[in-house]
Design an enzyme around this catalytic site. Structure first.
Site, PDB file in Angstrom:
ATOM      1  N   HIS A  11      -5.333   2.099   0.267  1.00 55.28           N
ATOM      2  CA  HIS A  11      -6.033   0.821   0.420  1.00 55.28           C
ATOM      3  C   HIS A  11      -5.467   0.008   1.585  1.00 55.28           C
ATOM      4  CE1 HIS A  11      -2.640  -1.519  -1.168  1.00 55.28           C
ATOM      5  NE2 HIS A  11      -2.491  -0.554  -2.058  1.00 55.28           N
ATOM      6  N   GLY A  12      -6.257  -0.962   2.039  1.00 55.31           N
ATOM      7  CA  GLY A  12      -5.806  -1.869   3.086  1.00 55.31           C
ATOM      8  C   GLY A  12      -4.751  -2.846   2.591  1.00 55.31           C
ATOM      9  N   ASN A  17       1.602  -6.820  -0.076  1.00 55.22           N
ATOM     10  CA  ASN A  17       2.176  -5.915   0.920  1.00 55.22           C
ATOM     11  C   ASN A  17       2.843  -6.700   2.044  1.00 55.22           C
ATOM     12  OD1 ASN A  17      -0.741  -3.836   0.592  1.00 55.22           O
ATOM     13  ND2 ASN A  17       1.256  -3.426  -0.312  1.00 55.22           N
ATOM     14  N   ARG A  61      -8.143  -3.903  -4.774  1.00 57.94           N
ATOM     15  CA  ARG A  61      -7.740  -3.582  -3.405  1.00 57.94           C
ATOM     16  C   ARG A  61      -8.278  -2.228  -2.937  1.00 57.94           C
ATOM     17  NH1 ARG A  61      -3.261  -3.765  -6.788  1.00 57.94           N
ATOM     18  NH2 ARG A  61      -1.810  -1.988  -6.844  1.00 57.94           N
ATOM     19  N   GLU A  85      -2.782   2.741  -9.576  1.00 53.27           N
ATOM     20  CA  GLU A  85      -1.402   2.902  -9.111  1.00 53.27           C
ATOM     21  C   GLU A  85      -0.434   3.081 -10.277  1.00 53.27           C
ATOM     22  OE1 GLU A  85       0.689   3.906  -7.205  1.00 53.27           O
ATOM     23  OE2 GLU A  85       1.168   2.427  -5.656  1.00 53.27           O
TER      24      GLU A  85
END
Length: 204
Positions: A11-12, A17, A61, A85
């Protein structure tokens, strides 16, 4: 078995992040401005290939990252919860630097092959592999096409790709990943890598 071209992309970028915060299954953060731009660039690259199926995890996301490709290909995104995740338990939402010492200690177990050791309050690598690998093979059993795109997560990609390519889960730390990086595999009952963690499509 027929051959399937498999694109697995991370994902971006999210604000988690960017800020160096741990983000697992229990954190459902959206993309930030950079992440949406990465999703557009990812779509531009993948639009050059035939796509017969588009899958993401259930977390925002990943399906936000898949959305530009969905529009380009005029197809649905199938959201699969078992492709979420890894659950990082009590570390989720914490700065990575604050949890690094404890995570390093846990990863020492993993690197020596103790893969049933979970993150406190979360999952073990073996648990994550078992649920996500089962989900993948269920998808393949029902899949009639030859090209499949899956938008997933960093740790999950490490877990799946390391095991699928015969490296073993204890070597998952050797699989590199970046936001919106792409791994292309070929699956015909076993997996072969075409390339891993391709990122040159993100240079605009």
């Amino acid at each position: 078995m027929k051959k399937i071209r498999l694109f697995i992309a991370r994902h971006g970028q999210t604000d988690y992040n960017r800020r160096g915060l741990l983000q697992g299954r229990g954190i459902d953060a959206p993309l930030d401005e950079t992440g949406f731009r990465q999703a557009d660039l990812l779509s531009t690259y993948l639009s050059g290939y035939d796509t017969d199926g588009l899958y993401s995890s259930s977390l925002v996301r990943t399906w936000q990252t898949a959305e530009p490709l969905r529009k380009a290909k005029k197809m649905d995104i199938v959201r699969e919860k078992d492709l979420d995740e890894m659950h990082f338990g009590e570390f989720e939402g914490k700065p990575y630097l604050d949890a690094a010492r404890e995570l390093d200690n846990i990863q020492k177990f993993w690197k020596r092959g103790d893969l049933d050791v979970p993150v406190p309050g979360g999952e073990s690598p073996r648990q994550v592999f078992d649920r996500a690998n089962a989900a993948f093979h269920d998808i393949v059993r029902k899949f009639s096409g030859t090209s499949l795109v899956m938008i997933l997560h960093g740790r999950l990609i490490r877990i799946l790709v390391s095991e699928w390519l015969g490296m073993g889960l204890k070597n998952m730390h050797k699989i590199e990943h970046q936001n919106a990086g792409i791994n292309q595999l070929v699956y015909d009952g076993s997996f072969k890598a075409v390339y891993l963690n391709k990122t040159d499509h993100l240079v605009s």
